[in-house]
Design an enzyme around this catalytic site. Structure first.
Site, PDB file in Angstrom:
ATOM      1  N   HIS A 106     -80.805  77.896-140.204  1.00  0.00           N
ATOM      2  CA  HIS A 106     -81.465  76.692-139.703  1.00  0.00           C
ATOM      3  C   HIS A 106     -80.980  75.410-140.369  1.00  0.00           C
ATOM      4  CE1 HIS A 106     -84.686  78.191-137.010  1.00  0.00           C
ATOM      5  NE2 HIS A 106     -84.607  79.289-137.748  1.00  0.00           N
TER       6      HIS A 106
ATOM      7  N   LYS B 164     -92.246  64.089-136.634  1.00  0.00           N
ATOM      8  CA  LYS B 164     -91.523  65.224-137.207  1.00  0.00           C
ATOM      9  C   LYS B 164     -91.822  65.299-138.694  1.00  0.00           C
ATOM     10  CE  LYS B 164     -87.764  63.411-135.593  1.00  0.00           C
ATOM     11  NZ  LYS B 164     -87.282  64.549-134.849  1.00  0.00           N
ATOM     12  N   ARG B 165     -91.417  66.392-139.304  1.00  0.00           N
ATOM     13  CA  ARG B 165     -91.560  66.545-140.743  1.00  0.00           C
ATOM     14  C   ARG B 165     -90.898  65.373-141.461  1.00  0.00           C
ATOM     15  NH1 ARG B 165     -88.096  69.441-144.171  1.00  0.00           N
ATOM     16  NH2 ARG B 165     -86.947  70.145-142.333  1.00  0.00           N
TER      17      ARG B 165
ATOM     18  N   LYS C 220     -89.318  68.485-126.479  1.00  0.00           N
ATOM     19  CA  LYS C 220     -90.684  68.302-125.967  1.00  0.00           C
ATOM     20  C   LYS C 220     -90.852  66.916-125.362  1.00  0.00           C
ATOM     21  CE  LYS C 220     -92.052  71.321-129.703  1.00  0.00           C
ATOM     22  NZ  LYS C 220     -92.280  71.305-131.146  1.00  0.00           N
TER      23      LYS C 220
ATOM     24  N   LYS D 285     -84.032  62.931-141.861  1.00  0.00           N
ATOM     25  CA  LYS D 285     -84.600  62.572-140.557  1.00  0.00           C
ATOM     26  C   LYS D 285     -84.744  61.054-140.401  1.00  0.00           C
ATOM     27  CE  LYS D 285     -87.002  67.008-140.207  1.00  0.00           C
ATOM     28  NZ  LYS D 285     -86.423  67.585-138.984  1.00  0.00           N
TER      29      LYS D 285
ATOM     30  N   THR E 131     -86.571  70.348-132.150  1.00  0.00           N
ATOM     31  CA  THR E 131     -87.247  70.778-130.920  1.00  0.00           C
ATOM     32  C   THR E 131     -88.208  69.704-130.418  1.00  0.00           C
ATOM     33  OG1 THR E 131     -88.896  71.967-132.247  1.00  0.00           O
ATOM     34  CG2 THR E 131     -87.059  73.252-131.364  1.00  0.00           C
TER      35      THR E 131
END
Length: 788
Positions: A330, A518-519, A630, A524, A626
């Site tokens: 991952h 998101k986390r 969505k 990110k 992901t």
């Protein structure tokens, strides 16, 4: 089950368990009774499905996380009972909407756990014998609040009222032994109801309990703590998801967690196979195991240990393990490729460590046979430099290794794991992640689902998302686009109402909803989003940015409790929000909202209401993502880099219908060795103006010492000078900031033509079919698990 039967069973469950009626039951009691009613209805199908799974070839999905979310609505949908339940409740003056206050099962931290949940849903819907295995955490991740701009963590006691969607299976209890203690692994099974089929999968979560019970003699002698110490030590294993591992004790607890559920799952599978078939010779013919990241890789040496205990030689057990196990990678980030200190592994799991050393010796022997140089063998060995390298052990032993997006897999093959690819090219596959359209469209956006079903003439897209492609022809149909825009507006109103009730913040649904959920992690780049808002704010103030379409920037993210730099970013976002939201010159154009306790149920509301999906990770760092899928599925444009699945989203929907920016992977390879962010800062006054705010006292970081992680000055230093463990601006925030702002402003201007913008959103939705987890799981089942 018709309305009459449902009502009778619901009323009986309430009366027998709580002495209540539908009218006067508490919400949690109503939820419990609905769960019991559905569980009774599916009991026979579940038993038949379990028997079918156990008697044929099946796949086991081992994952540290299963971020299932709230079960009740999804289970009613998949069981075909949503309308029945709503009608029965309405006849008693109640509504399913009341169950919004039921806690999520937050047994995951982000995409890893949510992906696992989607896979189980898709497998159940398509009759694929896949079952999940993990840990039944008492407190899951944590409940987040934002207090004075800071993240605060509180225990999330999601089972305080019980869990009607799981059943305790005492007869399958396993004793898991460590060098210094033992714990009982007690399984709780949760049904995964297949939509449109009678197949029901299972998620088996192991709860850690003491084996000796209460020590009455110790208590009687006055040693009250000692009386429960063994019990508490065992229960701590499944107490919390991802305990802080900054300490030795935290590291030991994490290792115990990983071994606990892996060993229990291996023991469960071996015991049941032997009971059914009388031999373990055929085990690999019937069972295949997918390791979701490195956390369950300890299952490999444990399996070999168990098999040698059953009389097989090490070579035979190794060969069986090779046939059984497969590994999903991952990440390409070295720090996330799990390594364990050999000392700790040997101290806690001496027998397993002995097997790991045997695996390592076999690796050396195999590589010498291939004529590999000794230095290369040492670099690739599963054991080296005083650590056990879990990813390397998984790659060496497994049949297949897969990445989770096309670009991610290519990076693994050509860079991160290129030495392994050179040795085992046939083992590497790509399996681009996906999401289940049951939860992420049919459930969370019934208004859009109704429009899709009407235009297609049927609802079979709920099982075959590729059918959305047929809706492309309506991209030029003004009437359809107007309906689509009306649905989006309705969802924005619903979200605004929820945010006001949940977070006490008002939002104007007529504004652009620009969402990053998101986390919280540096790669990110929530920090870059925050800095871009300041950039735009100053541009509006000085007149360099004109005719700006009003926008609310919505953030939702949890940081790991010990990740101080990430928590500083949360504080900074809230400081910027307070600053721009209060300015009379800009408050009619800009608003920053940080929603509290972002989780699956909150995401269900956010993805439907988004106009813009922020997917801005540094190119090459996000394996897949992901959340991007969505948001795309619910009709948002992607504002993002060519990273992870963004690459495939742009390919499917067209770059012209999204807003792609930033340095690409191959460009960063050339840029980063000589990159100096200060050159950009000193040449670009607008960027300098923004970054200066981190150090000029405009924003308060709560008085953290300036040289410590958690301070805004340390954030600035990380961007300009780096730190002992990384180069300056190692995630290229400063370098990508200007093109990011330009893309953001281009999107903002395009939004003024609402119909043209809606067309972009529509085409994104129409081309989301590839990103169904149904497609992903079928690919696993055919090409890795060999189930179809």
């Amino acid at each position: 089950m018709d309305n009459k039967v449902f009502a009778e069973r619901l009323e009986y469950a309430l009366r027998s368990s709580f002495g209540r009626t539908v009218e006067n039951a508490e919400v949690w009691q109503l939820h419990d009774a609905i769960g019991r009613t559905v569980m009774e209805d599916i009991a026979d199908c579940w038993a038949q499905s379990t028997e079918k799974h156990q008697s044929g070839r099946r796949a086991m999905y081992l994952s540290m996380e299963f971020l299932m979310g709230r079960a009740v609505y999804n289970n009613l949908l998949c069981a075909g009972l949503t309308e029945t339940a709503e009608e029965v409740l309405r006849s008693h003056g109640r509504s399913l909407s009341e169950l919004e206050e039921i806690e999520d099962a937050a047994l995951g931290n982000g995409g890893l756990g949510r992906q696992a949940a989607c896979f189980l849903d898709s497998a159940a819907a398509h009759d694929i014998p896949l079952d999940g295995y993990g840990i039944r955490y008492k407190y899951g991740l944590f409940r987040q609040t934002i207090e004075d701009g800071f993240q605060r963590e509180y225990a999330d006691d999601w089972t305080k009222y019980g869990d009607p969607w799981s059943r305790r299976c005492e007869e399958d209890k396993v004793i898991v032994r460590f060098a210094d203690m033992e714990a009982a692994a007690v399984p709780y099974d949760t049904p995964i109801i297949g939509f449109g089929t009678k197949n029901i999968g299972s998620l088996r979560l192991w709860q850690a309990e003491g084996t000796g019970g209460f020590d009455f003699a110790a208590f009687d002698s006055g040693d009250y703590d000692g009386a429960v110490k063994k019990q508490n030590d065992a229960e701590n294993i499944s107490k919390v998801l991802y305990p802080n591992d900054n300490t030795e004790a935290g590291k030991v607890l994490r290792l115990r967690q990983e071994y606990f559920f892996s060993a229990a799952s291996v023991a469960d599978a071996v015991r049941k196979h032997k009971q059914r078939f009388g031999t373990l010779d055929s085990f690999a013919d019937y069972v295949t195991v997918q390791l979701n990241d490195t956390h369950p890789v300890i299952a490999i040496p444990e399996f070999i240990r168990v098999m040698t205990g059953e009389g097989y030689t090490f070579e035979q057990a190794f060969d069986m393990a090779h046939r059984v196990f497969n590994y999903t990678n991952h990440t390409v980030m070295a720090e996330a490729l799990e390594k364990w200190d050999c000392r700790i592994v040997e101290q806690i799991l001496p027998e397993v460590y002995g097997v790991i050393l045997q695996i390592n010796e076999k690796f050396y022997a195999d590589m010498y046979k291939l004529g590999m140089e000794k230095a290369q063998i040492k670099a690739m060995a599963p054991v080296g430099d005083g650590t056990v390298k879990m990813a390397f052990m998984a790659i060496y032993v497994s049949s297949y290794v897969n990445g989770v997006a096309e670009i991610h897999t290519e990076i693994l093959k050509n860079d991160a794991l290129k030495e392994w690819y050179a040795v085992y090219p046939g083992r590497f596959q790509n399996k681009t992640n996906g999401i289940t359209q049951r939860r992420w469209l049919a459930l969370c956006d019934p208004e859009l689902s109704a429009l899709i079903t009407r235009l297609l003439g049927s609802a079979d897209w709920v099982r075959d998302l590729s059918r959305l492609k047929e809706l492309e022809k309506f991209a030029e149909d003004d009437r359809v686009l107007e309906e689509f825009m009306a649905v989006k507006t309705a969802k924005k109103h619903q979200l605004a109402d929820f945010v006001k009730a949940h977070d006490g913040v008002e939002m104007d649904p007529e504004w652009i909803f620009d969402i990053q959920i998101k986390r919280l992690h540096e790669y990110k780049r929530q920090l870059m989003n925050a800095l871009s808002i300041l950039y735009i704010y100053f541009g509006i103030k000085d007149g360099s940015i004109k005719d700006f379409t009003p926008t609310v920037f919505i953030f939702g993210a949890k940081s790991a409790p010990g990740y101080r730099r990430a928590k500083a970013v949360i504080k900074l976002i809230n400081e910027i929000g307070d600053y721009v939201n209060a300015d009379p010159d800009t408050r009619d154009l800009l608003k920053v909202v940080y929603v509290q306790n972002y989780n699956v149920s909150y995401a269900e509301k956010l993805v439907c209401a988004a106009d813009v999906s922020e997917q801005i990770s540094t190119a090459g760092k996000e394996a897949s993502g992901t959340g991007n899928m969505k948001l795309m599925l619910n009709g948002a444009v992607t504002l993002g880099t060519l990273d992870g699945a963004n690459v495939e989203i742009a390919q499917e929907a067209g770059e012209e219908n999204n807003y792609i920016f930033g340095a690409k992977v191959e460009e960063l390879e050339e840029i980063m060795p000589d990159y100096d962010p200060r050159e950009i800062i000193f040449k670009d006054e607008k960027i300098k103006r923004v970054l200066d705010k981190l150090i000029d006292g405009t924003f308060s970081d709560g008085g953290v010492k300036s040289n410590e992680e958690g301070s805004f000055r340390e954030l600035y230093k990380a961007l300009t000078d780096g730190a002992s463990w990384h180069a300056a601006d190692h995630y290229y925030v400063v370098g990508d900031l200007d093109p990011y702002v330009k893309a953001k402003l281009r999107m903002n201007a395009d939004y003024k033509d609402r119909k043209a913008f809606a067309r972009k959103c529509w085409l994104n939705m129409c081309n989301a079919g590839k990103f169904s987890s149904d497609r992903t799981v079928k690919d696993y089942a055919e090409n890795i698990w060999k189930l179809i």
